[in-house]
Design a protein around this motif. Structure first.
Motif, PDB file in Angstrom:
ATOM      1  N   ALA A 143       0.837  -1.209   0.000  1.00 23.19           N
ATOM      2  CA  ALA A 143       0.000   0.000   0.000  1.00 23.19           C
ATOM      3  C   ALA A 143       0.869   1.254   0.000  1.00 23.19           C
ATOM      4  CB  ALA A 143      -0.936  -0.004   1.205  1.00 23.19           C
ATOM      5  N   GLN A 144       1.961   1.224   0.743  1.00 26.95           N
ATOM      6  CA  GLN A 144       2.866   2.378   0.748  1.00 26.95           C
ATOM      7  C   GLN A 144       3.491   2.584  -0.631  1.00 26.95           C
ATOM      8  OE1 GLN A 144       5.552   1.398   3.929  1.00 26.95           O
ATOM      9  NE2 GLN A 144       4.269   2.356   5.497  1.00 26.95           N
ATOM     10  N   GLN A 145       3.849   1.475  -1.277  1.00 25.38           N
ATOM     11  CA  GLN A 145       4.420   1.587  -2.622  1.00 25.38           C
ATOM     12  C   GLN A 145       3.384   2.146  -3.604  1.00 25.38           C
ATOM     13  OE1 GLN A 145       5.720  -2.417  -3.296  1.00 25.38           O
ATOM     14  NE2 GLN A 145       7.701  -2.108  -2.294  1.00 25.38           N
ATOM     15  N   ARG A 146       2.130   1.669  -3.492  1.00 24.81           N
ATOM     16  CA  ARG A 146       1.081   2.202  -4.355  1.00 24.81           C
ATOM     17  C   ARG A 146       0.836   3.679  -4.058  1.00 24.81           C
ATOM     18  NH1 ARG A 146      -4.069  -1.157  -3.602  1.00 24.81           N
ATOM     19  NH2 ARG A 146      -3.298  -0.893  -1.513  1.00 24.81           N
ATOM     20  N   GLY A 147       0.895   4.055  -2.787  1.00 24.57           N
ATOM     21  CA  GLY A 147       0.714   5.453  -2.409  1.00 24.57           C
ATOM     22  C   GLY A 147       1.802   6.337  -2.999  1.00 24.57           C
ATOM     23  N   GLU A 148       3.033   5.861  -2.943  1.00 17.79           N
ATOM     24  CA  GLU A 148       4.144   6.631  -3.529  1.00 17.79           C
ATOM     25  C   GLU A 148       3.960   6.770  -5.041  1.00 17.79           C
ATOM     26  OE1 GLU A 148       6.574   8.256  -1.948  1.00 17.79           O
ATOM     27  OE2 GLU A 148       5.677   7.653  -0.051  1.00 17.79           O
ATOM     28  N   ALA A 149       3.529   5.683  -5.694  1.00 22.76           N
ATOM     29  CA  ALA A 149       3.300   5.741  -7.142  1.00 22.76           C
ATOM     30  C   ALA A 149       2.161   6.708  -7.456  1.00 22.76           C
ATOM     31  CB  ALA A 149       2.989   4.345  -7.679  1.00 22.76           C
ATOM     32  N   ALA A 150       1.105   6.689  -6.627  1.00 18.57           N
ATOM     33  CA  ALA A 150      -0.019   7.606  -6.841  1.00 18.57           C
ATOM     34  C   ALA A 150       0.420   9.056  -6.638  1.00 18.57           C
ATOM     35  CB  ALA A 150      -1.168   7.254  -5.904  1.00 18.57           C
ATOM     36  N   LYS A 151       1.259   9.288  -5.638  1.00 20.36           N
ATOM     37  CA  LYS A 151       1.765  10.650  -5.416  1.00 20.36           C
ATOM     38  C   LYS A 151       2.591  11.121  -6.600  1.00 20.36           C
ATOM     39  CE  LYS A 151       2.033  10.556  -0.371  1.00 20.36           C
ATOM     40  NZ  LYS A 151       2.960  10.535   0.770  1.00 20.36           N
ATOM     41  N   ALA A 152       3.438  10.228  -7.114  1.00 20.94           N
ATOM     42  CA  ALA A 152       4.261  10.598  -8.270  1.00 20.94           C
ATOM     43  C   ALA A 152       3.382  10.883  -9.489  1.00 20.94           C
ATOM     44  CB  ALA A 152       5.261   9.486  -8.571  1.00 20.94           C
ATOM     45  N   ALA A 153       2.347  10.033  -9.703  1.00 21.70           N
ATOM     46  CA  ALA A 153       1.440  10.252 -10.839  1.00 21.70           C
ATOM     47  C   ALA A 153       0.676  11.557 -10.660  1.00 21.70           C
ATOM     48  CB  ALA A 153       0.477   9.079 -10.967  1.00 21.70           C
ATOM     49  N   ALA A 190       1.678  14.177  -8.982  1.00 20.50           N
ATOM     50  CA  ALA A 190       2.616  15.283  -9.195  1.00 20.50           C
ATOM     51  C   ALA A 190       2.846  15.512 -10.682  1.00 20.50           C
ATOM     52  CB  ALA A 190       3.932  14.989  -8.486  1.00 20.50           C
ATOM     53  N   THR A 191       2.984  14.430 -11.444  1.00 19.78           N
ATOM     54  CA  THR A 191       3.168  14.551 -12.894  1.00 19.78           C
ATOM     55  C   THR A 191       1.932  15.177 -13.539  1.00 19.78           C
ATOM     56  OG1 THR A 191       4.594  12.614 -12.876  1.00 19.78           O
ATOM     57  CG2 THR A 191       3.683  13.251 -14.987  1.00 19.78           C
ATOM     58  N   ALA A 192       0.760  14.710 -13.128  1.00 19.89           N
ATOM     59  CA  ALA A 192      -0.485  15.270 -13.676  1.00 19.89           C
ATOM     60  C   ALA A 192      -0.624  16.742 -13.297  1.00 19.89           C
ATOM     61  CB  ALA A 192      -1.684  14.471 -13.177  1.00 19.89           C
ATOM     62  N   GLY A 193      -0.240  17.081 -12.094  1.00 16.57           N
ATOM     63  CA  GLY A 193      -0.306  18.476 -11.656  1.00 16.57           C
ATOM     64  C   GLY A 193       0.623  19.356 -12.470  1.00 16.57           C
ATOM     65  N   LYS A 194       1.809  18.838 -12.782  1.00 16.47           N
ATOM     66  CA  LYS A 194       2.741  19.624 -13.596  1.00 16.47           C
ATOM     67  C   LYS A 194       2.190  19.823 -15.009  1.00 16.47           C
ATOM     68  CE  LYS A 194       6.845  18.251 -11.056  1.00 16.47           C
ATOM     69  NZ  LYS A 194       8.070  17.467 -11.064  1.00 16.47           N
ATOM     70  N   LYS A 195       1.565  18.774 -15.564  1.00 23.70           N
ATOM     71  CA  LYS A 195       0.965  18.906 -16.891  1.00 23.70           C
ATOM     72  C   LYS A 195      -0.172  19.929 -16.856  1.00 23.70           C
ATOM     73  CE  LYS A 195       1.795  14.267 -18.704  1.00 23.70           C
ATOM     74  NZ  LYS A 195       1.128  13.034 -19.168  1.00 23.70           N
ATOM     75  N   TYR A 196      -0.981  19.868 -15.790  1.00 24.37           N
ATOM     76  CA  TYR A 196      -2.112  20.793 -15.663  1.00 24.37           C
ATOM     77  C   TYR A 196      -1.600  22.225 -15.535  1.00 24.37           C
ATOM     78  CZ  TYR A 196      -6.347  22.948 -13.841  1.00 24.37           C
ATOM     79  OH  TYR A 196      -7.421  23.774 -13.646  1.00 24.37           O
ATOM     80  N   GLN A 197      -0.560  22.409 -14.738  1.00 22.21           N
ATOM     81  CA  GLN A 197      -0.006  23.752 -14.565  1.00 22.21           C
ATOM     82  C   GLN A 197       0.603  24.267 -15.873  1.00 22.21           C
ATOM     83  OE1 GLN A 197       2.691  23.302 -11.295  1.00 22.21           O
ATOM     84  NE2 GLN A 197       1.074  23.560  -9.740  1.00 22.21           N
ATOM     85  N   ALA A 198       1.255  23.350 -16.626  1.00 24.86           N
ATOM     86  CA  ALA A 198       1.832  23.764 -17.905  1.00 24.86           C
ATOM     87  C   ALA A 198       0.728  24.158 -18.888  1.00 24.86           C
ATOM     88  CB  ALA A 198       2.682  22.633 -18.477  1.00 24.86           C
ATOM     89  N   ALA A 199      -0.358  23.374 -18.899  1.00 22.91           N
ATOM     90  CA  ALA A 199      -1.479  23.708 -19.795  1.00 22.91           C
ATOM     91  C   ALA A 199      -2.121  25.027 -19.382  1.00 22.91           C
ATOM     92  CB  ALA A 199      -2.509  22.575 -19.773  1.00 22.91           C
TER      93      ALA A 199
END
Length: 131
Positions: A83-93, A95-104
């Motif tokens: 669950a911690q590994q999935r949580g870290e992956a979700a946080k990374a995803a 963060a990536t989505a947030g950066k794309k949204y901010q760039a758009a």
């Protein structure tokens, strides 16, 4: 032999017979007591062995339940790690989505639309940038 000798011999013989009967009675009492003691000790030993077997059964059940609990704890630890590994992956995803949204959003910062026809190309461009 005189009558006194015969009487004395009979008396001594009677004493020896009485002593033999007393000794036999004592030996019978001692043997009986020893036998009773051995019998009681054997009964106590048998009871102790039965109690030991019962306690060993309880101990085996406790060991089995402890082993089962340890397996459950290990499973929970593995599930927590996963669950911690999935949580870290979700946080990374995220963060990536947030950066794309901010760039758009940054590309569309100065755009103004007053009608739906003017807004749709901007919305389409933003959705393409987020994808």
């Amino acid at each position: 032999m005189s009558a006194l000798d015969t009487l004395a011999a009979g008396g001594v013989s009677g004493i020896w017979k009485l002593a033999a009967v007393v000794m036999a009675s004592l030996m019978l009492a001692v043997a009986s007591a020893a036998g009773t003691g051995w019998w009681l000790a054997a009964g106590d030993r048998d009871q102790a062995l039965d109690d030991l077997k019962a306690e060993q059964g309880v101990s085996a059940e406790l060991r089995a339940s402890i082993a089962e609990q340890n397996l459950a704890v290990d499973g929970m630890a593995r599930a927590t790690l996963f669950a911690q590994q999935r949580g870290e992956a979700a946080k990374a995803a995220a963060a990536t989505a947030g950066k794309k949204y901010q760039a758009a959003q940054a590309q569309l910062a100065g755009v103004r639309a007053t009608t739906c026809d003017e807004a749709m190309p901007v919305v389409r461009h933003m959705l393409e940038g987020v994808r």
